[in-house]
Every structure is written in C-alpha cells, then in structure tokens.
Write an enzyme that holds these catalytic residues in place. Structure first.
Site, PDB file in Angstrom:
ATOM      1  N   GLU A 252     -15.196 -29.190 -13.408  1.00  0.00           N
ATOM      2  CA  GLU A 252     -13.797 -29.122 -13.837  1.00  0.00           C
ATOM      3  C   GLU A 252     -13.638 -29.557 -15.291  1.00  0.00           C
ATOM      4  OE1 GLU A 252     -11.144 -31.213 -11.190  1.00  0.00           O
ATOM      5  OE2 GLU A 252     -11.080 -29.523  -9.810  1.00  0.00           O
TER       6      GLU A 252
ATOM      7  N   HIS B 129     -37.603 -26.005   0.537  1.00  0.00           N
ATOM      8  CA  HIS B 129     -37.945 -24.942   1.484  1.00  0.00           C
ATOM      9  C   HIS B 129     -36.854 -23.886   1.559  1.00  0.00           C
ATOM     10  CE1 HIS B 129     -41.440 -27.225   3.016  1.00  0.00           C
ATOM     11  NE2 HIS B 129     -40.729 -28.213   2.508  1.00  0.00           N
TER      12      HIS B 129
ATOM     13  N   LYS C 290      -3.477 -23.424  -7.525  1.00  0.00           N
ATOM     14  CA  LYS C 290      -2.442 -24.164  -6.786  1.00  0.00           C
ATOM     15  C   LYS C 290      -1.109 -23.402  -6.831  1.00  0.00           C
ATOM     16  CE  LYS C 290      -4.081 -28.978  -7.112  1.00  0.00           C
ATOM     17  NZ  LYS C 290      -3.839 -30.333  -7.611  1.00  0.00           N
TER      18      LYS C 290
HETATM   19  O1  PA5 Z   1      -9.649 -33.664 -10.924  1.00  0.00           O
HETATM   20  C1  PA5 Z   1      -8.532 -33.300 -10.578  1.00  0.00           C
HETATM   21  O2  PA5 Z   1      -7.518 -33.675 -11.172  1.00  0.00           O
HETATM   22  C2  PA5 Z   1      -8.317 -32.411  -9.358  1.00  0.00           C
HETATM   23  O3  PA5 Z   1      -9.475 -31.914  -8.829  1.00  0.00           O
HETATM   24  C3  PA5 Z   1      -7.585 -33.224  -8.287  1.00  0.00           C
HETATM   25  O4  PA5 Z   1      -8.329 -34.379  -8.003  1.00  0.00           O
HETATM   26  C4  PA5 Z   1      -7.335 -32.455  -6.994  1.00  0.00           C
HETATM   27  O5  PA5 Z   1      -6.765 -31.217  -7.275  1.00  0.00           O
HETATM   28  C5  PA5 Z   1      -6.406 -33.251  -6.081  1.00  0.00           C
HETATM   29  O6  PA5 Z   1      -5.196 -33.499  -6.716  1.00  0.00           O
HETATM   30  P1  PA5 Z   1      -4.167 -34.596  -6.244  1.00  0.00           P
HETATM   31  O7  PA5 Z   1      -4.832 -35.928  -6.294  1.00  0.00           O
HETATM   32  O8  PA5 Z   1      -3.029 -34.495  -7.199  1.00  0.00           O
HETATM   33  O9  PA5 Z   1      -3.759 -34.242  -4.825  1.00  0.00           O
END
Ligand code: PA5
Length: 456
Positions: free
Chosen positions: A304, A325, A439
């Site tokens: 990310e 494997h 989202k």
């Molecule tokens: O790193 C990030 O910001 C995202 O991957 C969030 O952790 C994930 O989408 C979950 O979001 P939230 O904590 O707002 O529910």
C-alpha cells in the site's frame, strides 16, 4: 544488470543481543565485505534529503509521520489504560473477538501468531480470534455458534469507522452480544477508532463502550504499535512493554541520516537499486512457520505504501521449507525479476534432536547427531545458495530471537525502511488511493445512500 551481480549473496544483519542492541551490518558478498560506500555513492544525497524532510515534517504526506517517534511518545497513562482494559477483558472473557481489516487487523494477528505457542496457549490467556477481515457467511455463522459456547468480549477496530467489512461484522456481533448479555453487553466491548469522526465513534458514544483513539497522524498500516495492536496483543498475553522497548531501541538505533550507520536506509536504498535494475518483485522468506502472518502485515505495509502510479516493488512472501516444494521452482527457475529477503531468527528458543534408529530403514541416521532447527538452518543456506545461483539477488536479515522485544524492533525497522523506500521511489508512503477507490465502488454497488447519486 551488471551492477546487481555484485550484490548477489548480500547479507544484511541485525544483531540484537539481550537489552543491548548492537547493529553489526557486514554487507558481504561470498564472504567478501562490500563497502556500504557503494550504496552511499548512489543514494546518500537523496536519503539525507528525505530524512531531513521527514524530520522537519515537510515530506509528502508528513501529516502521517506520527508513528516515527510514537514508541517514545506514547503517554504512560495510555499504556496503563491499555493494560487495564486488557486485564478486564481477560478477566471476563475466555474468547475475545477482534474485528478489523487491513491495518486494523494484520499487525495484531501477525505479532500474536509470531509470539504464541503453536498448539496450546497458556491456560490463563483467553483465545483471541479475528472477524471483519472477510465476508464469508459460513465464517460468520460458525463464529456465532462458537461464540455461543464461550464467555465472550469484543474489540472493534476501524480508523475511519466506516469500512464495510468490519462494520458488517460488528453489526452482527453486536446484536449477538446484546441478546446474550443485555444491558451489560457494552461492558464487554472496546472500540478503537478516530477521536471524533466516523460511525464507530458515534456508536461507541451512544452505547457507552470503552474507547481508545487511533492518533490522527498515524495511518492504518503504521498503527500496530498504537492501541490498534497493543490492546489485542495485551489481551492475548503478549508482553507489550517489551514490544515497545524493542521499537524504542529501533527508533534510537535508526535515527542517523547516514546510510552507513542506518540499516533501514541500507535496506531501502538496496530495494530501490534492485528495482531500477528490473527486480520488481520482492519475496519475504522465512523458515519459521508462525511468521506467515507477519509476511501478510509486511505485504500490506510495502504494497500500500509503494504500489502507486504504475510503480513499486510487488511484495510477495513464502513460508519455507513448505513453499520450497511449490513456489521454489518458480523462484529458482522462472522469470528473473525476483529478489528475496530472508528473515532469519538465529537463536531458536526450542529445539528437538533427531533420534537415531537401530534399523535405519529410512536411512536418516546420518542426521541423528543434529537437531530439527539445525537442519532447518541448513535448508535455509541451501535455498539461499541455490536461488542466488539461479539469478535471484538474496538478502538476509538476521534477528537474534523471535520474542516481543525483537519483533518490536523488526516492526519499526520495516516501517522506517518502507517510508524511506517509498520516498526514494517518488511515492507518498502514507496514502492509499487505490484502496479508497475500491471502497467507494463497494458503496456504489451496494447502493449506499449518497453514493449512487454521486456516481451518476
Ligand atoms: O492502511 C490503511 O490505511 C488501510 O489498509 C486500512 O487499514 C484498512 O482499509 C482498514 O481501514 P479502517 O481502519 O479505517 O477500517
């Protein structure tokens, strides 16, 4: 590809001994020391500039640099609060369900797995399981039936407070808790979310749940050392003070702007170098089976942070020897765009000796003076050498022990490396426009009020 050939067999070592952390970073190529000066020559100016901008808070996305000194800044009273909440949940529940996804799930699960026994937990530790990270009806149905047979508590985590998967799970589990415990259900629920925004905050206020705040300046994937990870881990019996002690030590050790004395910056610049040479997939490899979820946390962190604008190293992971494997064939012999980073814990806490056998029908007596871990280590060296010979640049990250202190150190090491690595690639390490896009699509496709109209 010529430059990279010189790096094959590179070894990046963190030696952590007891409380005293000693960073010995011999960069070796087949026993020959490679001067860190090669990395310095290529990256020093850029790394220093980025480091200074991060410290001044002027780098892109600097509003999300709160994790950088958080292990030192976490107020003592908040740590005590976290431990107090954990103790209350431990007293009242034999099963604690942690609801969350992404950064609100992976870190806690990763550390819990890495530090827990394989088969039987300690008798006074509650079972900690996770929900909201999938949308399987079968998982939910079986979870509810399992919860029905236990004394239960819930920790619900969402920074935004609006993420669909955990929100759905919480709605269902909240109904279960209210039916089961009536008006006292709220005493068994802790919410961790933004300090003022989001539906979860609203729900927590209305229902009177105990709450913890995810700091504004810390994004999901950098949040494991905040209450997001600390509370579930304390409930599971992990020594969170040791986890933070390791992270604090890392903050101290990795504070230099000089590549030569900052192993995180060495790793980050090495990754950039490899990427520029066409190695665009990194495989994190470990020989510890309970490290698999750590791989998942690492994949989110780097994926990310770097995977944007048609760029970035694709983070993959393997669990060896199992995957020797399966994926081992590809690593050895497939497309040559891979490099591999082995995480090697050098001091195993437990081991088992291979027994000798009178008949030796299986022909394994030649191993009977060895232990399982010793053979595991030989396997690692064998795989590293084979992959290196197959054209895969191999890095090894040595960590002394797989305990809370060293895992805390490793977490911080990867977070800092990741931020530097993303900046070196020209990315903002702290946003995730791709995740946001999906989202929004979900909201539109599920016809959430406000989103259908917006899409027209
Ligand atoms: O790193 C990030 O910001 C995202 O991957 C969030 O952790 C994930 O989408 C979950 O979001 P939230 O904590 O707002 O529910």
């Amino acid at each position: 590809m010529r430059v990279i050939q010189r790096y094959f067999g590179l070894k990046l070592t963190i030696h952590l001994e007891g409380e005293n952390v000693e960073l010995a970073i011999p960069l070796t190529l087949n026993q020959t020391q490679i001067a860190v000066s090669v990395l310095e020559e290529l990256f020093d100016t850029r790394v220093k500039k980025i480091h200074q901008k991060m410290n001044k808070g002027t780098s892109e996305g600097a509003d999300y640099l709160g994790w950088k000194n958080y292990p030192n800044e976490l107020p003592l009273h908040e740590l005590e609060e976290t431990l107090d909440a954990a103790n209350k949940l431990r007293e009242n529940a034999e099963l604690v369900v942690v609801i969350g996804i992404g950064g609100s799930y992976l870190g806690a699960k990763a550390i819990q797995d890495a530090l827990s026994p394989y088969f039987e937990r300690k008798s006074d530790d509650p079972e900690v399981i996770f929900a909201g990270q999938n949308l399987s009806g079968a998982y939910m149905k079986q979870l509810l039936s399992y919860m029905g047979r236990k004394e239960v508590a819930i920790i619900v985590i969402s920074k935004s407070g609006t993420t669909t998967e955990p929100a759905i799970a919480f709605r269902i589990l909240l109904e279960f808790m209210e039916n089961r415990y009536g008006s006292s259900a709220s005493e068994r629920i802790v919410a961790i979310t933004d300090k003022s925004e989001g539906a979860l905050r609203e729900l927590a206020i209305r229902s009177g749940f105990r709450t913890f705040v995810i700091p504004d300046d810390i994004g999901g994937r950098y949040s494991v050392l905040t209450p997001v990870g600390l509370l579930p881990l304390a409930v599971a019996g992990v020594d969170i003070k040791q986890l933070l002690a390791g992270a604090k030590e890392a903050v101290h050790d990795l504070s230099s702007e000089n590549i030569g004395s900052n192993i995180a910056y060495q790793y980050a610049s090495l990754r950039s170098l490899l990427l520029s040479e066409g190695y665009n997939v990194e495989i994190l490899a470990s020989f510890s089976p309970n490290f698999e979820m750590f791989n998942e946390w690492w994949k989110q962190l780097f994926g990310e942070s770097e995977g944007k604008g048609g760029n970035g190293i694709f983070p993959a992971a393997v669990a060896y020897p199992t995957d020797l494997h399966s994926l081992g064939q590809y690593v050895q012999d497939g497309q040559r765009m891979l490099f591999e980073t082995f995480v090697h814990f050098t001091e195993d806490a437990e081991d088992y000796a291979i027994p000798s056998s009178k008949a030796d029908v299986d022909g394994l007596n030649y191993l009977s003076d060895k232990t399982v871990n010793e053979i595991n280590e030989v396997m690692m060296h064998g795989a590293m050498e084979a992959h290196k010979d197959g054209g895969v640049p191999v890095l090894r990250l040595e960590v002394a022990k797989q305990d809370a202190y060293h895992i805390g150190y490793l977490i911080y090491f990867f977070q800092l490396s990741c931020a530097m690595s993303a900046y070196l690639q020209g990315q903002n390490p702290f946003d995730q426009p791709g995740v946001e896009e999906y989202k929004n699509n979900i909201f539109r496709l599920l016809e959430k009020p406000g989103y259908v109209e917006a899409a027209l």
